[in-house]
Design a protein around this motif. Structure first.
Motif, PDB file in Angstrom:
ATOM      1  N   LEU A 154     -81.898 -36.770  58.174  1.00 17.34           N
ATOM      2  CA  LEU A 154     -82.516 -35.848  59.117  1.00 17.34           C
ATOM      3  C   LEU A 154     -82.773 -34.484  58.486  1.00 17.34           C
ATOM      4  O   LEU A 154     -83.880 -33.931  58.605  1.00 17.34           O
ATOM      5  CB  LEU A 154     -81.616 -35.699  60.349  1.00 17.34           C
ATOM      6  CG  LEU A 154     -82.104 -34.748  61.438  1.00 17.34           C
ATOM      7  CD1 LEU A 154     -83.373 -35.278  62.079  1.00 17.34           C
ATOM      8  CD2 LEU A 154     -81.020 -34.549  62.496  1.00 17.34           C
ATOM      9  N   ILE A 155     -81.778 -33.932  57.796  1.00 14.75           N
ATOM     10  CA  ILE A 155     -81.952 -32.596  57.226  1.00 14.75           C
ATOM     11  C   ILE A 155     -82.978 -32.605  56.089  1.00 14.75           C
ATOM     12  O   ILE A 155     -83.776 -31.671  55.946  1.00 14.75           O
ATOM     13  CB  ILE A 155     -80.593 -32.029  56.756  1.00 14.75           C
ATOM     14  CG1 ILE A 155     -80.735 -30.548  56.394  1.00 14.75           C
ATOM     15  CG2 ILE A 155     -80.033 -32.804  55.586  1.00 14.75           C
ATOM     16  CD1 ILE A 155     -79.407 -29.877  56.100  1.00 14.75           C
ATOM     17  N   ILE A 156     -82.999 -33.678  55.303  1.00 17.15           N
ATOM     18  CA  ILE A 156     -83.990 -33.766  54.222  1.00 17.15           C
ATOM     19  C   ILE A 156     -85.400 -33.898  54.801  1.00 17.15           C
ATOM     20  O   ILE A 156     -86.352 -33.276  54.323  1.00 17.15           O
ATOM     21  CB  ILE A 156     -83.660 -34.952  53.296  1.00 17.15           C
ATOM     22  CG1 ILE A 156     -82.375 -34.666  52.518  1.00 17.15           C
ATOM     23  CG2 ILE A 156     -84.805 -35.218  52.317  1.00 17.15           C
ATOM     24  CD1 ILE A 156     -81.883 -35.840  51.695  1.00 17.15           C
ATOM     25  N   PHE A 157     -85.535 -34.698  55.859  1.00 19.67           N
ATOM     26  CA  PHE A 157     -86.847 -34.883  56.470  1.00 19.67           C
ATOM     27  C   PHE A 157     -87.371 -33.585  57.071  1.00 19.67           C
ATOM     28  O   PHE A 157     -88.532 -33.198  56.847  1.00 19.67           O
ATOM     29  CB  PHE A 157     -86.773 -35.969  57.547  1.00 19.67           C
ATOM     30  CG  PHE A 157     -87.999 -36.048  58.408  1.00 19.67           C
ATOM     31  CD1 PHE A 157     -89.176 -36.567  57.907  1.00 19.67           C
ATOM     32  CD2 PHE A 157     -87.976 -35.585  59.714  1.00 19.67           C
ATOM     33  CE1 PHE A 157     -90.319 -36.633  58.687  1.00 19.67           C
ATOM     34  CE2 PHE A 157     -89.096 -35.647  60.502  1.00 19.67           C
ATOM     35  CZ  PHE A 157     -90.279 -36.175  59.990  1.00 19.67           C
ATOM     36  N   ILE A 158     -86.538 -32.886  57.839  1.00 15.35           N
ATOM     37  CA  ILE A 158     -86.993 -31.645  58.488  1.00 15.35           C
ATOM     38  C   ILE A 158     -87.305 -30.579  57.444  1.00 15.35           C
ATOM     39  O   ILE A 158     -88.318 -29.874  57.541  1.00 15.35           O
ATOM     40  CB  ILE A 158     -85.935 -31.149  59.486  1.00 15.35           C
ATOM     41  CG1 ILE A 158     -85.743 -32.160  60.616  1.00 15.35           C
ATOM     42  CG2 ILE A 158     -86.343 -29.803  60.076  1.00 15.35           C
ATOM     43  CD1 ILE A 158     -84.657 -31.775  61.605  1.00 15.35           C
ATOM     44  N   ALA A 159     -86.457 -30.432  56.421  1.00 18.32           N
ATOM     45  CA  ALA A 159     -86.686 -29.421  55.392  1.00 18.32           C
ATOM     46  C   ALA A 159     -87.969 -29.703  54.615  1.00 18.32           C
ATOM     47  O   ALA A 159     -88.773 -28.790  54.380  1.00 18.32           O
ATOM     48  CB  ALA A 159     -85.494 -29.361  54.446  1.00 18.32           C
ATOM     49  N   SER A 160     -88.193 -30.951  54.218  1.00 17.02           N
ATOM     50  CA  SER A 160     -89.406 -31.278  53.460  1.00 17.02           C
ATOM     51  C   SER A 160     -90.650 -31.126  54.316  1.00 17.02           C
ATOM     52  O   SER A 160     -91.685 -30.666  53.828  1.00 17.02           O
ATOM     53  CB  SER A 160     -89.307 -32.707  52.916  1.00 17.02           C
ATOM     54  OG  SER A 160     -89.109 -33.642  53.967  1.00 17.02           O
ATOM     55  N   THR A 161     -90.576 -31.471  55.591  1.00 20.42           N
ATOM     56  CA  THR A 161     -91.720 -31.291  56.496  1.00 20.42           C
ATOM     57  C   THR A 161     -92.035 -29.814  56.683  1.00 20.42           C
ATOM     58  O   THR A 161     -93.208 -29.410  56.691  1.00 20.42           O
ATOM     59  CB  THR A 161     -91.433 -31.950  57.849  1.00 20.42           C
ATOM     60  OG1 THR A 161     -91.117 -33.332  57.667  1.00 20.42           O
ATOM     61  CG2 THR A 161     -92.646 -31.842  58.769  1.00 20.42           C
ATOM     62  N   ASN A 162     -90.998 -28.992  56.843  1.00 17.03           N
ATOM     63  CA  ASN A 162     -91.219 -27.550  56.986  1.00 17.03           C
ATOM     64  C   ASN A 162     -91.832 -26.949  55.725  1.00 17.03           C
ATOM     65  O   ASN A 162     -92.711 -26.088  55.797  1.00 17.03           O
ATOM     66  CB  ASN A 162     -89.894 -26.851  57.298  1.00 17.03           C
ATOM     67  CG  ASN A 162     -89.372 -27.199  58.680  1.00 17.03           C
ATOM     68  OD1 ASN A 162     -90.095 -27.729  59.516  1.00 17.03           O
ATOM     69  ND2 ASN A 162     -88.110 -26.918  58.921  1.00 17.03           N
ATOM     70  N   GLU A 207     -90.249 -17.332  55.130  1.00 12.36           N
ATOM     71  CA  GLU A 207     -90.516 -18.607  55.804  1.00 12.36           C
ATOM     72  C   GLU A 207     -89.963 -19.782  55.020  1.00 12.36           C
ATOM     73  O   GLU A 207     -89.576 -20.798  55.609  1.00 12.36           O
ATOM     74  CB  GLU A 207     -92.023 -18.769  56.016  1.00 12.36           C
ATOM     75  CG  GLU A 207     -92.571 -17.973  57.187  1.00 12.36           C
ATOM     76  CD  GLU A 207     -91.877 -18.326  58.486  1.00 12.36           C
ATOM     77  OE1 GLU A 207     -91.851 -19.515  58.852  1.00 12.36           O
ATOM     78  OE2 GLU A 207     -91.332 -17.410  59.124  1.00 12.36           O
ATOM     79  N   MET A 208     -89.931 -19.670  53.709  1.00 20.20           N
ATOM     80  CA  MET A 208     -89.310 -20.724  52.909  1.00 20.20           C
ATOM     81  C   MET A 208     -87.812 -20.810  53.218  1.00 20.20           C
ATOM     82  O   MET A 208     -87.251 -21.912  53.310  1.00 20.20           O
ATOM     83  CB  MET A 208     -89.542 -20.460  51.424  1.00 20.20           C
ATOM     84  CG  MET A 208     -90.991 -20.569  50.996  1.00 20.20           C
ATOM     85  SD  MET A 208     -91.266 -20.115  49.274  1.00 20.20           S
ATOM     86  CE  MET A 208     -90.340 -21.385  48.429  1.00 20.20           C
ATOM     87  N   ALA A 209     -87.188 -19.657  53.382  1.00 18.99           N
ATOM     88  CA  ALA A 209     -85.770 -19.650  53.760  1.00 18.99           C
ATOM     89  C   ALA A 209     -85.585 -20.182  55.174  1.00 18.99           C
ATOM     90  O   ALA A 209     -84.637 -20.936  55.450  1.00 18.99           O
ATOM     91  CB  ALA A 209     -85.209 -18.235  53.644  1.00 18.99           C
ATOM     92  N   VAL A 210     -86.490 -19.797  56.084  1.00 23.55           N
ATOM     93  CA  VAL A 210     -86.408 -20.271  57.469  1.00 23.55           C
ATOM     94  C   VAL A 210     -86.571 -21.782  57.530  1.00 23.55           C
ATOM     95  O   VAL A 210     -85.917 -22.464  58.332  1.00 23.55           O
ATOM     96  CB  VAL A 210     -87.467 -19.559  58.338  1.00 23.55           C
ATOM     97  CG1 VAL A 210     -87.584 -20.218  59.709  1.00 23.55           C
ATOM     98  CG2 VAL A 210     -87.119 -18.094  58.496  1.00 23.55           C
ATOM     99  N   ALA A 211     -87.438 -22.340  56.680  1.00 22.50           N
ATOM    100  CA  ALA A 211     -87.648 -23.789  56.660  1.00 22.50           C
ATOM    101  C   ALA A 211     -86.345 -24.518  56.354  1.00 22.50           C
ATOM    102  O   ALA A 211     -86.037 -25.557  56.968  1.00 22.50           O
ATOM    103  CB  ALA A 211     -88.719 -24.147  55.632  1.00 22.50           C
ATOM    104  N   LEU A 212     -85.565 -23.995  55.422  1.00 21.22           N
ATOM    105  CA  LEU A 212     -84.278 -24.605  55.090  1.00 21.22           C
ATOM    106  C   LEU A 212     -83.237 -24.334  56.176  1.00 21.22           C
ATOM    107  O   LEU A 212     -82.478 -25.231  56.561  1.00 21.22           O
ATOM    108  CB  LEU A 212     -83.776 -24.073  53.752  1.00 21.22           C
ATOM    109  CG  LEU A 212     -84.502 -24.539  52.492  1.00 21.22           C
ATOM    110  CD1 LEU A 212     -83.945 -23.834  51.270  1.00 21.22           C
ATOM    111  CD2 LEU A 212     -84.376 -26.049  52.332  1.00 21.22           C
TER     112      LEU A 212
END
Length: 226
Positions: free
Chosen positions: A75-83, A203-208
């Protein structure tokens, strides 16, 4: 004709068919895998990061809760890569869609609640009525706790949607302002460009962070029910 601010968040179509499913599956193609016995540096770094996040997230869980580790890491890998993919030009961020975030939040939340009702029935039902509650407040408190329980998946989805959408809208506005000022003032254009670069880094930090927060809250819900 002025472009609508929410145009980047509309679901793209191909031959009048939505292409959300290929977009959702695309991040999995970016994760490197190795067919050899010895991994390269990129895969080694990826594995170390996964192990670090997994250790931090699973330290509070018992054996039953640790069985969810694969799902939570996926889940965390999917959301981070999508963001991250949504930060690229001419791209589409699937996590800006409330429907998709609800589709992730509701099953995960329901799974934790069902797990709690199955294995810790008394403890799960006790959350609706804390010990020592005055008798006249019992009906109102049960209703409030029930509402707070059912609002958890909505809070998960809205938090992720709002944070990603707000950041993308702000980047869109500052980018449009930079282009508009390009023929007016070089100094103002330079200042807005610097601001845009700083916002992109943010935004890159927010994505993570949002990927971690979403997964961490699911992990905490699981911890309360195992």
């Amino acid at each position: 004709m002025n472009e609508n601010l929410f145009t980047p968040f509309t679901t793209p179509t191909l031959l009048e068919l939505p292409v959300v499913v290929p977009i959702i599956l695309f991040p999995t193609l970016l994760l490197p895998t190795s067919k050899y016995l010895i991994n390269n540096r990129l895969i080694t770094i990826q594995q170390k990061l996964v192990q670090l996040i997994l250790k931090q997230m699973m330290v509070i869980h018992n054996t039953k809760g640790q069985t969810w580790s694969l799902m939570l890491m996926s889940l965390i890998i999917f959301i981070a890569s999508t963001n991250f993919l949504g930060l690229l030009p001419y791209s589409f961020t699937a996590t800006t869609q409330l429907s998709m975030n609800l589709a992730m939040a509701i099953p995960l939340w329901a799974g934790t609640v069902i797990t709690g009702l199955r294995f810790k029935t008394k403890s799960s039902l006790a959350h609706f009525l804390p010990q020592g509650t005055p008798t006249p407040l019992i009906p109102a408190l049960v209703i409030i706790e029930t509402i707070s329980l059912f609002i958890q998946p909505m809070a998960l989805a809205v938090r992720l949607t709002a944070n990603i959408t707000a950041g993308h809208l702000l980047m869109h506005l500052i980018g449009s302002a930079t282009l508009a000022l390009l023929t007016i003032s070089l100094l103002a254009t330079s200042l807005t460009l610097v601001l845009l670069v700083m916002l992109t880094i943010l935004e890159m930090a927010v994505a993570l962070i949002q990927a971690y927060v979403f997964t961490l809250l699911v992990s905490l819900y699981l911890h309360d029910n195992t």
